[in-house]
Design an enzyme around this catalytic site. Structure first.
Site, PDB file in Angstrom:
ATOM      1  N   ARG A 198      -6.711   9.322   3.659  1.00 10.56           N
ATOM      2  CA  ARG A 198      -6.743   8.753   5.035  1.00 10.56           C
ATOM      3  C   ARG A 198      -8.009   9.259   5.234  1.00 10.56           C
ATOM      4  NH1 ARG A 198      -4.163   3.778   4.255  1.00 10.56           N
ATOM      5  NH2 ARG A 198      -4.025   3.694   6.051  1.00 10.56           N
ATOM      6  N   HIS A 202     -13.036   2.795   0.623  1.00 10.78           N
ATOM      7  CA  HIS A 202     -11.674   2.962   1.042  1.00 10.78           C
ATOM      8  C   HIS A 202     -11.225   2.085  -0.445  1.00 10.78           C
ATOM      9  CE1 HIS A 202      -7.889   3.339   3.554  1.00 10.78           C
ATOM     10  NE2 HIS A 202      -7.273   3.204   1.901  1.00 10.78           N
ATOM     11  N   GLU A 204     -13.072   3.140   9.781  1.00  4.29           N
ATOM     12  CA  GLU A 204     -12.795   1.824   8.974  1.00  4.29           C
ATOM     13  C   GLU A 204     -12.495   0.643   9.450  1.00  4.29           C
ATOM     14  OE1 GLU A 204     -10.473   2.058   5.973  1.00  4.29           O
ATOM     15  OE2 GLU A 204     -11.462   4.048   5.137  1.00  4.29           O
ATOM     16  N   THR A 224       0.835  -0.804   0.353  1.00  2.00           N
ATOM     17  CA  THR A 224      -0.139  -0.056   0.041  1.00  2.00           C
ATOM     18  C   THR A 224       1.170   1.468  -0.005  1.00  2.00           C
ATOM     19  OG1 THR A 224      -0.367   0.090   2.066  1.00  2.00           O
ATOM     20  CG2 THR A 224      -1.882  -1.246   1.640  1.00  2.00           C
ATOM     21  N   GLY A 233      -7.722   3.208  -4.440  1.00  2.00           N
ATOM     22  CA  GLY A 233      -6.906   2.436  -5.609  1.00  2.00           C
ATOM     23  C   GLY A 233      -6.736   1.510  -6.011  1.00  2.00           C
TER      24      GLY A 233
END
Length: 328
Positions: free
Chosen positions: A208, A254, A237, A67, A257
């Site tokens: 974030r 989320h 989350e 990540t 990406g």
């Protein structure tokens, strides 16, 4: 050598075995101290908290997170006990950029002459800036570390966050999450920030969750200081704020990406980092399938699904469909 890896990292199985005698795949959220006690390398995502509780009395020598973000790694502890760690900067930058473009299109904000404020101008923010310029938008850029170093972006100087607040019609965040240091990003969008907004902007958080104070954002929406919100990353989350979910014009789990291309990049970078660490040359090859492209329609669908079934946040995220980046 033994690797313990998150079983949701795509394209990893069959490739990690080239680097280790044993590879164990486990659900990232449940990886325990006992699981990693005899592991040499961990390959994880954000759901694995790599801290003292996980790492104490183990033989772990390296942690790779597939990540960009690495706030789930206690880097101070790792540095103290000599565990090398690394992330995958820029691996999914194009995917996040396309998410922003699709969000601006879906909300009708991709308009010439509009001013886009970009907070954090690294791998992702730089692509977002170039995309906005191509589409005739004005940009204001905030990146305190780059400003301090005297850098510019294509001839443009970096400004303070307060200037973004007063000039931007849309504000998008692309910073890491940091709680300490000279420029902490935790709750950088707080009540004081929202009180100084001048143009009732659309706010986007695909960075974030904790970069934006979610309660303060709700209040800002209610008071008309923010006209709309696009939220991909959330505080708490997967237990997201249902009130913010209802108020956000676009709400996703989320996954900004989560293109197949971005995931493949992250897996390649992770494996090459391990290979470099153990001194074994290895260049992985990943053949991606033809599949649906990221688009306004896929973004609308992702948002609708989360709004209709918010308790399935983690399920949606873990089982996100294979989607490819466009070539733009």
């Amino acid at each position: 050598m033994k690797i313990v890896a998150d079983d949701k990292i795509p394209y990893l199985k069959g490739l990690a075995e080239h680097l280790a005698d044993e590879v164990v795949y486990l659900p990232g959220k449940s990886i325990s101290n006992e699981d990693v006690r005899d592991a040499d390398v961990l390959i994880v995502r954000t759901r694995t908290r790599c801290n003292r509780q996980l790492l104490e009395n183990t033989q772990v020598k390296m942690i790779v997170t597939a990540t960009i973000g690495f706030d789930h790694i206690d880097t101070d502890y790792c540095d103290f006990i000599g565990i090398k760690w690394t992330n995958c900067p820029g691996c999914n930058a194009r995917s996040v950029c396309q998410y922003i473009r699709n969000a601006l299109t879906l909300t009708g904000r991709m308009q010439k002459g509009k001013t886009l404020g970009i907070v954090g101008v690294g791998h992702v923010g730089s692509l977002v800036a170039k995309d906005a310029i191509r589409n005739g938008m004005n940009i204001v850029l905030c990146d305190p570390p780059r400003k301090e170093r005297g850098e510019t972006f294509e001839g443009r100087e970096f400004v303070d966050l307060s200037e973004v607040a007063t000039k931007a019609d849309i504000i998008t965040f692309h910073t890491p999450l940091t709680r300490e240091g000279k420029y902490p990003t935790y709750h950088m969008a707080d009540a004081d920030f929202f009180n100084h907004l001048a143009n009732h902007p659309l706010l986007i958080n695909a960075a974030r969750g904790e970069v934006v104070d979610n309660e303060a954002l709700i209040k800002a929406i209610d008071e008309g200081k923010v006209c709309d919100a696009v939220v991909d990353t959330w505080e708490g989350e997967p237990n997201i704020n249902r009130e913010l979910l209802a108020k956000a014009i676009v709400a996703t789990p989320h996954i900004a990406g989560y293109s197949a291309d971005g995931k493949a990049n992250a897996t390649k970078m992770s494996l090459m980092a391990v290979a470099d660490f153990i001194g074994k040359p290895f260049t992985p090859t990943i053949n991606l399938p033809e599949s649906e492209l990221l688009s306004v329609d896929t973004l609308r669908s992702d948002s609708d699904k989360l709004k209709q079934n918010p308790e399935a946040f983690e399920e949606f995220r873990s089982n996100y469909p294979i989607r490819r980046e466009t070539n733009e």
